[in-house]
Design an enzyme around this catalytic site. Structure first.
Site, PDB file in Angstrom:
ATOM      1  CE  LYS A 103      38.794  -1.341 -21.295  1.00  0.00           C
ATOM      2  NZ  LYS A 103      38.820  -2.495 -22.192  1.00  0.00           N
ATOM      3  CD  GLN A 129      -4.394 -10.759  -8.658  1.00  0.00           C
ATOM      4  OE1 GLN A 129      -3.470  -9.957  -8.721  1.00  0.00           O
ATOM      5  NE2 GLN A 129      -5.654 -10.374  -8.652  1.00  0.00           N
ATOM      6  CB  ALA A 145       3.509  -6.020  -6.813  1.00  0.00           C
ATOM      7  CE  LYS A 164       0.436   0.418 -11.323  1.00  0.00           C
ATOM      8  NZ  LYS A 164      -0.864   1.107 -11.141  1.00  0.00           N
ATOM      9  N   GLY A 201      -0.447  -6.251 -11.061  1.00  0.00           N
ATOM     10  CA  GLY A 201      -1.073  -5.575 -12.203  1.00  0.00           C
ATOM     11  C   GLY A 201      -0.077  -5.224 -13.303  1.00  0.00           C
ATOM     12  CB  ALA A 235      56.716  14.166 -28.535  1.00  0.00           C
ATOM     13  CB  ALA A 269      48.605  16.358 -24.788  1.00  0.00           C
ATOM     14  CG  ASN A 317      -8.489   3.861  -0.843  1.00  0.00           C
ATOM     15  OD1 ASN A 317      -7.793   3.643   0.135  1.00  0.00           O
ATOM     16  ND2 ASN A 317      -8.818   2.934  -1.731  1.00  0.00           N
ATOM     17  NE  ARG A 350      -4.703   3.222 -14.595  1.00  0.00           N
ATOM     18  CZ  ARG A 350      -5.165   3.200 -13.335  1.00  0.00           C
ATOM     19  NH1 ARG A 350      -5.853   4.219 -12.867  1.00  0.00           N
ATOM     20  NH2 ARG A 350      -4.937   2.167 -12.557  1.00  0.00           N
TER      21      ARG A 350
HETATM   22  C1  UD1 Z   1      -6.444   1.971  -6.273  1.00  0.00           C
HETATM   23  C2  UD1 Z   1      -7.751   2.042  -5.472  1.00  0.00           C
HETATM   24  C3  UD1 Z   1      -8.147   3.510  -5.319  1.00  0.00           C
HETATM   25  C4  UD1 Z   1      -7.019   4.300  -4.678  1.00  0.00           C
HETATM   26  C5  UD1 Z   1      -5.716   4.129  -5.443  1.00  0.00           C
HETATM   27  C6  UD1 Z   1      -4.566   4.739  -4.674  1.00  0.00           C
HETATM   28  C7  UD1 Z   1      -8.995   0.005  -6.054  1.00  0.00           C
HETATM   29  C8  UD1 Z   1     -10.101  -0.561  -6.836  1.00  0.00           C
HETATM   30  N1  UD1 Z   1      -8.777   1.314  -6.196  1.00  0.00           N
HETATM   31  O1  UD1 Z   1      -6.703   2.453  -7.572  1.00  0.00           O
HETATM   32  O2  UD1 Z   1      -9.310   3.604  -4.499  1.00  0.00           O
HETATM   33  O3  UD1 Z   1      -7.383   5.680  -4.595  1.00  0.00           O
HETATM   34  O4  UD1 Z   1      -5.416   2.732  -5.628  1.00  0.00           O
HETATM   35  O5  UD1 Z   1      -3.386   4.671  -5.415  1.00  0.00           O
HETATM   36  O6  UD1 Z   1      -8.360  -0.703  -5.303  1.00  0.00           O
HETATM   37  N2  UD1 Z   1      -2.998  -5.092  -8.516  1.00  0.00           N
HETATM   38  C9  UD1 Z   1      -2.857  -6.448  -8.336  1.00  0.00           C
HETATM   39  N3  UD1 Z   1      -3.742  -7.283  -8.927  1.00  0.00           N
HETATM   40  C10 UD1 Z   1      -4.796  -6.829  -9.662  1.00  0.00           C
HETATM   41  C11 UD1 Z   1      -4.939  -5.434  -9.827  1.00  0.00           C
HETATM   42  C12 UD1 Z   1      -4.034  -4.589  -9.228  1.00  0.00           C
HETATM   43  O7  UD1 Z   1      -1.920  -6.900  -7.674  1.00  0.00           O
HETATM   44  O8  UD1 Z   1      -5.559  -7.658 -10.152  1.00  0.00           O
HETATM   45  C13 UD1 Z   1      -2.013  -4.193  -7.907  1.00  0.00           C
HETATM   46  C14 UD1 Z   1      -1.359  -3.281  -8.910  1.00  0.00           C
HETATM   47  O9  UD1 Z   1      -0.195  -3.879  -9.443  1.00  0.00           O
HETATM   48  C15 UD1 Z   1      -1.057  -2.031  -8.080  1.00  0.00           C
HETATM   49  C16 UD1 Z   1      -2.076  -2.074  -6.958  1.00  0.00           C
HETATM   50  O10 UD1 Z   1      -2.663  -3.352  -6.996  1.00  0.00           O
HETATM   51  O11 UD1 Z   1       0.253  -2.067  -7.541  1.00  0.00           O
HETATM   52  C17 UD1 Z   1      -3.169  -1.022  -7.128  1.00  0.00           C
HETATM   53  O12 UD1 Z   1      -3.770  -1.180  -8.400  1.00  0.00           O
HETATM   54  P1  UD1 Z   1      -3.987   0.060  -9.359  1.00  0.00           P
HETATM   55  O13 UD1 Z   1      -4.443  -0.447 -10.662  1.00  0.00           O
HETATM   56  O14 UD1 Z   1      -2.816   0.940  -9.327  1.00  0.00           O
HETATM   57  O15 UD1 Z   1      -5.221   0.772  -8.625  1.00  0.00           O
HETATM   58  P2  UD1 Z   1      -5.665   2.277  -8.788  1.00  0.00           P
HETATM   59  O16 UD1 Z   1      -6.469   2.425 -10.009  1.00  0.00           O
HETATM   60  O17 UD1 Z   1      -4.526   3.166  -8.617  1.00  0.00           O
HETATM   61 MG    MG Z   2      -2.463   2.820  -8.558  1.00  0.00          MG
END
Ligand code: UD1
Ligand code: MG
Length: 492
Positions: free
Chosen positions: A355, A76, A12, A25, A14, A427, A384, A173, A18
């Site tokens: 309130k 991370q 979690a 996210k 990232g 009233a 009223a 995947n 997008r």
């Molecule tokens: C990823 C998979 C893809 C799969 C898809 C399913 C990879 C490279 N690709 O793609 O094969 O079909 O999920 O939903 O794994 N995150 C981190 N640290 C990072 C990057 C990401 O914690 O450095 C976390 C993000 O916050 C997210 C999760 O990992 O919650 C997945 O990353 P995301 O960027 O959503 O991967 P996808 O492009 O969806």
């Molecule tokens: Mg994803």
């Protein structure tokens, strides 16, 4: 359920590029809950040794969402991909752990049963990794599962790197895996940033495990919706819609009637008792609890509120942080703001705003009223157009209305003020002083009737119009007021 030899790692960290958002996210919401909270809640019943959430972008906010659920967090920084995220979690994993379940923080529809089945498949399959895959009619955006002839998995290929033949594969995947840790670590250490984003992809570990002659399995999720990853606003909307369909279905299964269930917006934590009826376009949000045999009519929005049994909410009522006891009735177009507390049998009608006020048993405010910072005694009737003038520009002041009080229509009650039990307010009064019990308070200008005034006025206008049609138009005519009027105004 999983034993103490298993840890859960939630990815979690990232940003969620997008989504084009200022908010991480995994903090975006589906069904009124953040994505990461859904994921952690789905993992909780596994009773794993630890649930470790990898945080990075907006780490504090993400940690604040998951630590109350009993998860640990690990940072991370910088975020160098999903493979790097799992590497970062390694230092938080206890030595006794044999298996790791890895889940992305952006898959809110994942169910506990599916994770349990994955863990069971992994254990019985004697594999280094077992991937949860799904068959999607439209696999766009997901990594594709490359199977060998024997059915085991050779690799996961990301869409950006896939050949046209690989893109045609519809098994994807989910980013949900079960790994045997001592087999995973050597492959993870060999990851290379061989992709456009220069990241370390966890998906590349699958081919590396194969190079080491390790066995990788994929088990197909029974419901492909479960693996939906919310990378875009469109997928977020899809997940929200599917979540709410599930929630409505679960409520109906437990005895709630929902008409046009596709239009019901019910948040994850909401509870509804049986034989309650929910009409189209209703929103039940946050931590709302609704009892049995209630009716929530069209267009009403109820947030963080508690409704007991047999409550009737007429259309288009908005209720927030309020409490409605048995047999209360509100609306249509009622607005209950935080701290509205309706006791048994109380009634709030159309265009009434309440309130921080208590309406005791059987009290009524049926139309066009504002009650703020007030206590309304049992059986009182608020006419009223009554307004509690609770704000003096600096302070909020209290209005206390006794039992069985009758407030006449269009009264202003200037707080702080008390109206004693059984009193009447005439009233149109503006009440600025306390009213004793059983008294009648009248606080308005006396009425004057001017006999014949209107008839005289009409005759005068008719005369002026007749004269005007004969004569040339004049620049400006002095208006004459009728006699009766002048006379009476002198009397004043
Ligand atoms: C990823 C998979 C893809 C799969 C898809 C399913 C990879 C490279 N690709 O793609 O094969 O079909 O999920 O939903 O794994 N995150 C981190 N640290 C990072 C990057 C990401 O914690 O450095 C976390 C993000 O916050 C997210 C999760 O990992 O919650 C997945 O990353 P995301 O960027 O959503 O991967 P996808 O492009 O969806
Ligand atoms: Mg994803």
């Amino acid at each position: 359920m999983a034993a103490k030899d298993t840890v859960v790692i939630v990815l979690a960290a990232g940003k969620g590029t997008r989504l084009y958002s200022g908010v991480a996210k995994v903090l975006h919401r589906v069904g009124g809950r953040s994505l990461v909270e859904h994921v952690v809640r789905a993992c909780q019943p596994l009773k794993a040794a630890d649930t470790i959430v990898v945080v990075g972008f907006q780490a504090d906010a993400v940690a604040a969402a998951v630590t109350p659920l009993g998860a640990k967090t690990i940072i991370q920084n910088p975020q160098r991909g999903t493979g790097h995220a799992v590497q970062s979690a390694r230092r938080a994993i206890r030595r006794s752990a044999k298996f790791a379940v890895v889940v992305p923080g952006d898959a809110p529809l994942l169910r506990t049963e599916t994770l349990s089945a994955l863990i069971a498949a992994h254990r019985s399959g004697d594999a280094a990794a077992t991937i949860l895959s799904a068959q999607l009619p439209d696999p766009t955006g997901y990594g594709r599962i490359i199977r060998k002839n024997d059915g085991t998995v050779a690799a996961v290929v990301e869409e950006s790197a896939a050949s046209p033949e690989q893109r045609a594969i519809t098994e994807v995947n989910s980013s949900i895996y079960c790994f045997t840790l001592d087999k995973l670590w050597p492959s993870l250490a060999s990851l290379k940033p061989n992709n456009v984003h220069k990241e370390l992809y966890l998906t590349d570990a699958i081919a590396l495990l194969n190079e080491r002659r390790e066995r990788v399995l994929a088990s197909i999720a029974p419901d492909p919706n479960e693996i939906l990853g919310c990378n875009t606003r469109a997928s977020l909307a899809d997940a929200d819609r599917i979540f709410r369909q599930r929630k409505a279905a679960a409520l109906m299964d437990s005895g709630v009637t929902i008409y046009f269930p596709e239009s019901a917006v019910v948040d994850a934590a909401v509870a509804v008792g049986r034989d309650t009826v929910i009409e189209p376009g209703v929103e039940l949000l946050g931590n709302t609890k609704i009892g049995e045999r209630c009716t929530i009519r069209t267009g009403s929005i109820i947030t963080d509120s508690r409704l007991d049994d047999d409550v009737y909410v007429e259309p288009y009522s908005v209720v927030t942080e309020s409490r409605l006891a048995n047999n209360t009735r509100i609306g249509p177009f009622a607005r209950l703001r935080p701290g509205a507390d309706l006791r048994e049998g109380a009634r709030v009608g159309n265009f009434v705003e309440v309130k921080k006020s208590v309406l005791h048993e059987g009290a009524k405010a049926p139309h066009l009223t504002y009650l703020g910072d007030a206590t309304i005694g049992a059986g009182a009737n608020i006419g009223a157009g009554t307004i509690t003038c609770n704000y003096d520009g600096v302070h909020k002041n209290q209005t206390v209305i006794g039992k069985r009080v009758f407030i006449g229509s269009d009264s202003a009650l200037v707080a702080p003020v008390r109206i004693g039990d059984g009193a009447y307010v005439a009233a149109g009064s503006t009440i600025t002083e306390n009213v004793p019990a059983d008294a009648l308070a009248i606080a308005r200008g006396r009425q004057i009737n001017k006999p014949g005034w209107a008839a005289v006025r009409r005759a005068q206008i008719a005369k002026e119009l007749k004269a005007g049609s004969k004569a040339k138009p004049r620049k400006k005519q002095k208006s004459k007021r009728p006699r009766a009027s002048r006379k009476s105004s002198r009397r004043r």
